[in-house]
Write a protein that holds these residues in place. Sequence first.
Motif, mmCIF file in Angstrom:
data_model
loop_
_atom_site.group_PDB
_atom_site.id
_atom_site.type_symbol
_atom_site.label_atom_id
_atom_site.label_comp_id
_atom_site.label_asym_id
_atom_site.label_seq_id
_atom_site.Cartn_x
_atom_site.Cartn_y
_atom_site.Cartn_z
ATOM 1 N N THR A 32 -2.521 1.016 15.575
ATOM 2 C CA THR A 32 -3.328 0.718 16.937
ATOM 3 C C THR A 32 -3.970 -0.615 17.016
ATOM 4 O O THR A 32 -4.358 -1.159 15.955
ATOM 5 N N LYS A 33 -4.246 -1.039 18.338
ATOM 6 C CA LYS A 33 -4.856 -2.493 18.433
ATOM 7 C C LYS A 33 -6.223 -1.859 19.266
ATOM 8 O O LYS A 33 -6.196 -1.985 20.397
ATOM 9 N N ASN A 45 4.291 7.793 -0.748
ATOM 10 C CA ASN A 45 3.300 7.567 0.377
ATOM 11 C C ASN A 45 3.714 6.171 1.079
ATOM 12 O O ASN A 45 3.683 5.236 0.268
ATOM 13 N N ILE A 46 4.021 6.189 2.512
ATOM 14 C CA ILE A 46 4.413 4.868 2.632
ATOM 15 C C ILE A 46 3.137 4.304 3.514
ATOM 16 O O ILE A 46 2.476 4.699 4.247
ATOM 17 N N SER A 47 2.825 2.867 2.924
ATOM 18 C CA SER A 47 1.485 2.087 3.189
ATOM 19 C C SER A 47 1.959 0.923 3.927
ATOM 20 O O SER A 47 3.179 0.698 4.702
ATOM 21 N N SER A 48 1.288 -0.017 3.780
ATOM 22 C CA SER A 48 1.422 -1.420 4.461
ATOM 23 C C SER A 48 0.625 -2.607 3.509
ATOM 24 O O SER A 48 -0.240 -2.308 2.924
ATOM 25 N N GLY A 49 1.215 -3.570 3.631
ATOM 26 C CA GLY A 49 0.533 -5.062 3.191
ATOM 27 C C GLY A 49 -0.742 -4.983 3.906
ATOM 28 O O GLY A 49 -1.642 -5.781 3.299
ATOM 29 N N ALA A 50 -1.073 -4.513 4.882
ATOM 30 C CA ALA A 50 -2.231 -4.481 5.670
ATOM 31 C C ALA A 50 -3.361 -3.876 4.844
ATOM 32 O O ALA A 50 -4.565 -3.814 5.153
ATOM 33 N N SER A 51 -2.987 -3.215 3.621
ATOM 34 C CA SER A 51 -3.879 -2.484 2.756
ATOM 35 C C SER A 51 -4.885 -3.460 2.102
ATOM 36 O O SER A 51 -6.014 -3.224 1.773
ATOM 37 N N ARG A 52 -4.124 -4.484 1.807
ATOM 38 C CA ARG A 52 -4.893 -5.835 1.144
ATOM 39 C C ARG A 52 -5.497 -6.666 2.022
ATOM 40 O O ARG A 52 -6.198 -7.665 1.557
ATOM 41 N N ASN A 103 -7.315 -8.729 12.587
ATOM 42 C CA ASN A 103 -8.267 -8.686 13.872
ATOM 43 C C ASN A 103 -7.755 -7.471 14.856
ATOM 44 O O ASN A 103 -6.425 -7.604 15.096
ATOM 45 N N GLY A 104 -8.469 -6.464 15.196
ATOM 46 C CA GLY A 104 -7.999 -5.712 16.108
ATOM 47 C C GLY A 104 -7.347 -4.386 15.434
ATOM 48 O O GLY A 104 -7.035 -3.277 16.312
ATOM 49 N N SER A 105 -7.189 -4.405 14.039
ATOM 50 C CA SER A 105 -6.298 -3.381 13.372
ATOM 51 C C SER A 105 -7.101 -2.801 12.235
ATOM 52 O O SER A 105 -6.472 -2.239 11.352
ATOM 53 N N VAL A 106 -8.418 -2.987 12.186
ATOM 54 C CA VAL A 106 -9.148 -2.531 11.289
ATOM 55 C C VAL A 106 -9.244 -1.101 10.718
ATOM 56 O O VAL A 106 -8.871 -0.923 9.602
ATOM 57 N N PRO A 107 -8.974 -0.206 11.735
ATOM 58 C CA PRO A 107 -8.831 1.190 11.475
ATOM 59 C C PRO A 107 -7.381 1.475 10.559
ATOM 60 O O PRO A 107 -7.582 2.183 9.406
#
Length: 265
Positions: A94-95, A139-146, A150-154
Amino acid sequence: MEFANKTVVITGAAGIFGRWIAAHFAAEGAQLCLADMRKEALDAVVTDLGLDPVKTLLHTTQLTDETSILELVALVKARWGAPDIVINNAGIYTKFGLLDMEIADWDRVFGVNLRAPFIISRAMAKLMIADKRKGSIINISSGASRQMRNGSVPYCTSKTALERLSKGLALELAAYGIRVNVVEPGFAPGSTVSELSDEYVTNMLKRIPLGRSSGPNDAPSAIAYLCSEKASFITGAVLSVDGGNSIGTFETGELGKTLGTAARG
């Protein structure tokens, strides 16, 4: 046919990665339980991939509803007793700026991206233990874990938590021979659940060191490896399959051209 007669459960099965994962395991002989909140999209997966109805179960799962999740678990138990492989693939991106978003939006992101994988993993692990089956959970994650976006903190926060949960599950389930690992797929535009603007897609593609988005064999091959006997001594691992996107900032513009010329020379 490495996964012949193995039972594989995939959530978010009607999405881009879900379809790719389903196609890969079906080609390797697995019987599939495909879960998604969109019934018509699930039916389309079966048709488009030419899946064998005898070896395929479908469940319209609302991942924010515990009752719906447990119905999925009960369906698997009734048909196969216990799964061999569980892939928590479903997720929402989400954004929302933190100052503007509704609390309900925060809860929905964490409900799908973290709470649902916990409930599913725990319930499916109990089936595996009862059946004395040494299974595998991905479990499928994302590089966003590290790296915060901006706008995708959750989303970023939920994926960080999912990776920590995965390591905790790996630790506690190891005694039963159940392995839990994480795959961070690369960027693959085109989701109909979490739609992205053309500008966002263009900017994301510029950041990928290997110069392309994720393809249909990239993440599924990594997932299959982690579920195979070749990876029988791997648990609690996080594998990035993202073209180097999570390494760091990739230079573009004039400096990027200079670096590219130097590399080719």
